[in-house]
Design an enzyme around this catalytic site. Structure first.
Site, PDB file in Angstrom:
ATOM      1  CG  HIS A 433    -105.120 -16.128  35.393  1.00  0.00           C
ATOM      2  ND1 HIS A 433    -105.242 -16.374  34.049  1.00  0.00           N
ATOM      3  CD2 HIS A 433    -105.420 -17.286  36.022  1.00  0.00           C
ATOM      4  CE1 HIS A 433    -105.625 -17.620  33.871  1.00  0.00           C
ATOM      5  NE2 HIS A 433    -105.754 -18.199  35.061  1.00  0.00           N
ATOM      6  CB  CYS A 809     -94.446 -22.619  46.141  1.00  0.00           C
ATOM      7  SG  CYS A 809     -95.876 -22.166  47.121  1.00  0.00           S
TER       8      CYS A 809
HETATM    9  C1  PEP Z   1     -98.898 -17.717  45.988  1.00  0.00           C
HETATM   10  O1  PEP Z   1     -99.880 -17.104  46.388  1.00  0.00           O
HETATM   11  O2  PEP Z   1     -97.736 -17.350  46.195  1.00  0.00           O
HETATM   12  C2  PEP Z   1     -99.058 -18.955  45.213  1.00  0.00           C
HETATM   13  C3  PEP Z   1     -98.006 -19.666  44.855  1.00  0.00           C
HETATM   14  O3  PEP Z   1    -100.308 -19.331  44.858  1.00  0.00           O
HETATM   15  P1  PEP Z   1    -101.165 -18.690  43.668  1.00  0.00           P
HETATM   16  O4  PEP Z   1    -100.247 -17.916  42.810  1.00  0.00           O
HETATM   17  O5  PEP Z   1    -101.795 -19.835  42.989  1.00  0.00           O
HETATM   18  O6  PEP Z   1    -102.149 -17.852  44.402  1.00  0.00           O
END
Ligand code: PEP
Ligand code: MG
Length: 861
Positions: A433, A809
């Site tokens: 995080h 992403c």
């Molecule tokens: C992912 O899991 O790659 C993503 C972009 O979402 P998050 O990091 O919010 O879980």
């Protein structure tokens, strides 16, 4: 000259050396960069002393024991001439053994030089050579040769020390001296340490070393004599500026040894500059500096000597430079039409751009290291330690810069992170995080600092060396190197100037894959825009719910007992969400914006300690037992694999319905005010086709309702985030209902490895060190495993729906190697933190210039 050239000719026949002349057969691939550069300088008419080059093969043979006829090499020079040997590797950055000067210095030469230049100068030269030879060739202890002065007695001591240690007198035969020097330099290159060091800089295992043997131009003699270096740009900023050193013999003999009395090329309070002393010679240096910039197409540092008023140029090397200087130099060379723009783009390492985007610790200042961890988000910042998000906010309110130190961060720390200038966490990895959010905010961050002990309750942290830091103490976090330092340090500010923007524009012109940004807030979106992002590839909407004023409503929604009550609570959030989206759409002015529906488990919005629960009970006017019961009911053993993402969307549909309505109403409003908007809506954590069908039906129904209510038509695109292995495997059927598939490689990596992205930091260092993983897979895409899922998902998705838009992403979207993979796989765009957009852009531009990654698929955006 006849005889010297004949000697060279003879030696050349035995393939030992080549005299560097304008037409000699010298190449970087055979003789190395320095030899080639010297040839270019000679071609330009620079006064370079006579130089011969030994090829990679010749040096390799020398290392294997076949030392060439060094007497023949020396016969290429005047009798009794002192020579130097310098390394010439293919790429100067690969290094090589240090140069050895004054070979040929012996008792006879010492006597002769004493007569012409004086005993002290001759002693100094001889002593310097004895020490270099003893340390670098005979491998003796340097301490024994640290003479106090340049006296006859010190010289005798040095010669005696050499003889004591080696059981033989200091070699007097220049040919033997040269043979020993060549052998030691050749062997040093082939040694394991040198090989590993250069391989780390990108050299192939079998990289060769050339050597150049050059007539010494001592810079000693009657009239103006001396030696120096000059460069024409500042190595830290890249700005045009003449700097250098010049040491004139006229400043006294002592100058030879201790560097005292150095005359700076630019005016200096210590004395007259070379410019004032010898304007003609200075003008010649400027002339050659300009010629080398124009013709060698680089900013060079020129090494020169002046002998009796005559200039000699011994060598020229690329000015060593910081990243910001590299960019400025490349842009200036292209703007002056010396190199094409494409070449300027290729001359700057993509990763190095991050150094320009953030404050950096001034490399010239001291550092007091207190802890080391994973470099999770680049840049450096100084502030007072705080141990909670609330303390960070209070500190920001007082206008005091603070560093948020936490065991790990959670969504409720968001506001504290916003308020801090940097973040340090004991736990976590590249996609935990703290790391993800800090990169998004452009905040320096170090995670997984396992060598510090954090005692949050006592508001103190203890470092491995026993030092204790308490709340309010000043530290500096360097997210570029993954370190924390005691106190404040000297900083270099970010370099987001016109040069940077020009460079980025050039990269945009050649980039053939879309670069979008992961942006959650208007500030993120503005940064994305400023860095020229092609849109937003991921807006994580949950962060919007942690804002003051929203959290309580969110909690009311969680505590509601019926769909109706939930809707009532969500109705209060609707106008806020609508405003969020309107501002994102407006900032992005018609560029695509991809909004991910709510993703985290609901318990993240609930307090975890008794105090928080009591406050919540009070706020909601509920008995404490109701609150504790609900918190317990929502807690999960594996929340990341539990009720989150689309699972929540299906079981508590009101949240997605509210979000969809907010998106559509914002679409109408933003399109009315400005550029038309076609929003992209993305479902997280999908693993089955039926999930997509259910959510799609509900969202389509909301769209229909909004169209009727408002009497306005609009378009939107629904897509799926592929972040579970099953979604990648079933991408064929999922794509039937999805206009786009965006690979969320953070969760996909976590689930493919079965490796918690929040806990991996604890052992990742050890795993990478022991070669279990070649790299941290949360940082650089694991092309073998996760990559195969990406390729499979992309292929199956495309087969089912030819026009499906493909992207990535996860955090890998900003990593140059991962971008190469996505580009080669024909993805339409990558999306990364706003502050990584420039790096991603340059990496993609360089790939397209190299013509790499010839398409495995196709490319559109
Ligand atoms: C992912 O899991 O790659 C993503 C972009 O979402 P998050 O990091 O919010 O879980
Ligand atoms: Mg995810």
């Amino acid at each position: 000259m006849q005889t010297k050239d004949a000697a060279v000719q003879k030696a050349t026949e035995f393939q030992t050396l080549t005299l560097i002349t304008p037409t000699a057969d010298i190449s970087v691939a055979c003789h190395g960069g320095r030899a080639k550069c010297l040839q270019r300088m000679i071609r330009l008419g620079m006064p370079v002393p006579r130089t011969v080059a030994l090829s990679f093969d010749a040096v390799h043979d020398i290392a294997a024991g076949q030392v060439p006829d060094t007497a023949a090499i020396l016969s290429a020079f005047d009798a009794g001439q002192l020579v130097s040997v310098r390394p010439s590797s293919e790429d100067p950055d690969w290094g090589g053994p240090g140069a050895i000067l004054n070979i040929g210095m012996n008792d006879d030469r010492h006597r002769a030089l004493s007569d012409t230049l004086g005993a002290e100068v001759a002693n100094a030269l001889y002593l310097r050579f004895i020490k270099t030879f003893a340390v670098h060739v005979a491998r003796l202890d340097p301490d024994m040769f640290d003479g106090r002065d340049n006296s006859e007695a010190t010289l005798r001591d040095a010669l005696a020390a050499y003889e004591d240690e080696t059981d033989e007198p200091f070699p007097q035969d220049p040919a033997r001296q040269l043979a020993e020097v060549l052998r030691s330099m050749a062997r040093a290159w082939e040694g394991t340490t040198a090989r590993l060091l250069r391989q780390a800089k990108g050299a192939p295992a079998d990289a060769g070393l050339g050597l150049v043997v050059q007539e010494m131009a001592l810079g000693l003699g009657p009239d103006e004599s001396g030696s120096g270096v000059i460069q024409f740009v500042d190595p830290v900023t890249g700005l045009r500026q003449i700097t250098g050193r010049y040491q004139s013999q006229a400043q006294g003999r002592a100058a030879l040894n201790n560097g005292a009395g150095v005359l700076f090329l630019t005016c200096d309070s210590r004395g007259a500059s070379l410019q004032e002393r010898c304007p003609d010679l200075f003008a010649q240096l400027l002339h050659w500096g300009e010629i080398s910039r124009q013709r060698l197409r680089e900013e060079m540092e020129i090494e020169f000597t002046i002998e009796a008023g005559v200039l000699k140029i011994l060598d020229a090397v690329r000015v060593r430079r910081s990243s910001r200087a590299a960019l400025r130099i490349a842009v200036a060379l292209a703007e002056d039409w010396i190199i094409p723009r494409e070449e300027a783009l290729q001359r700057v390492e993509a990763r190095a751009l991050t150094e320009l985007l953030h404050s950096q610790i001034d490399p010239t200042g001291p550092r007091d290291l207190i802890a080391r961890g994973i470099a999770a988000s680049p840049g450096a910042a100084t502030g007072r330690i705080v141990f909670s998000a609330a303390a960070a906010q209070a500190s920001a309110a007082r206008g005091e810069a603070c560093i948020l130190v936490r065991r790990e961060t959670a969504p409720e720390d968001i506001r504290g992170m916003h308020a801090a200038v940097a973040v340090l966490t004991e736990r976590g990895g590249m996609s935990s995080h703290a790391a993800v959010i800090a990169r998004g905010l452009g905040l320096p961050c170090v995670v997984g600092v396992s060598d510090m002990t954090l005692r949050t309750r006592d508001k103190m942290l203890k470092c491995a060396d026993g030092r204790v830091f308490r709340e309010g103490d000043v530290i500096t976090v360097d997210g570029t190197t993954g370190t924390a330092l005691a106190g404040a340090v000297k900083m270099l500010p970010p370099a987001l100037d016109d040069t940077f923007r020009t460079f980025l524009k050039w990269a945009e012109d050649v980039c053939d894959i879309g670069i979008r940004a992961n942006a959650d807030t208007p500030a993120d979106a503005q940064t994305a825009r400023d860095f020229g992002a092609d849109g937003i590839g991921l807006c994580r909407t949950e962060h919007m719910f942690f804002d003051e004023g929203r959290l309580t409503v969110m909690r009311e929604m969680i505590f509601a007992n019926s769909a109706e009550d939930r809707r009532a609570a969500l109705d209060q959030l609707l106008p806020m969400q609508r405003m969020d989206f309107i501002s994102l759409f407006e900032i992005m002015s018609g560029q695509p914006v991809c909004i991910r529906l709510f993703d985290p488990p609901l318990h993240e919005f609930l307090p975890h300690d008794r105090e928080g629960m009591r406050e919540l009970a009070e706020a909601l006017d509920l008995p404490l037992s109701d609150v504790t019961r609900r918190v317990e009911a929502l807690s999960e053993f594996n929340p990341m694999l539990g009720m989150r993402g689309v699972r929540l969307g299906i079981t508590v549909p009101e949240i997605y319905e509210m979000q969809a309505r907010a998106i559509f109403e914002a679409t109408i409003e933003a399109s009315r005010r400005g550029d038309p908007v076609v929003p992209e809506i993305m479902m997280p954590l999908v693993s089955a086709k039926r999930e997509v069908e259910l959510v799609k039906t509900r969202i389509d129904a909301v769209a229909a309702a909004v169209r009727i209510e408002r009497g306005v038509d609009f378009n939107y695109r629904l897509g799926v985030m592929v972040e579970t292995p099953r979604a990648a495997l079933r991408a064929g059927e999922i794509a039937q209902h999805a206009a786009f598939l965006s690979f969320g490689t953070n969760d996909l990596t976590q689930m493919t490895y079965g490796l918690s992205r929040d806990d991996a930091g604890k052992f990742m260092g050890s795993y990478v060190q022991q070669g279990v993983f070649p790299e941290d897979p949360f940082h650089t895409l694991d092309v073998d495993g996760v990559g195969e899922l990406l390729l499979m998902g992309a292929e199956r998705g495309r087969k089912a729906r030819a026009d499906v838009v493909l992207s990535i992403c996860g955090e890998h979207g900003g990593n140059p190697e991962s971008i190469a993979f996505c580009r080669a796989a024909g993805f339409d765009y990558v999306s990364c933190s706003p502050f990584r957009v420039p790096v991603a852009r340059l990496a993609a531009a360089q790939l397209s210039l190299e013509g790499q990654g010839a398409s495995v698929g196709r490319r559109k955006e």
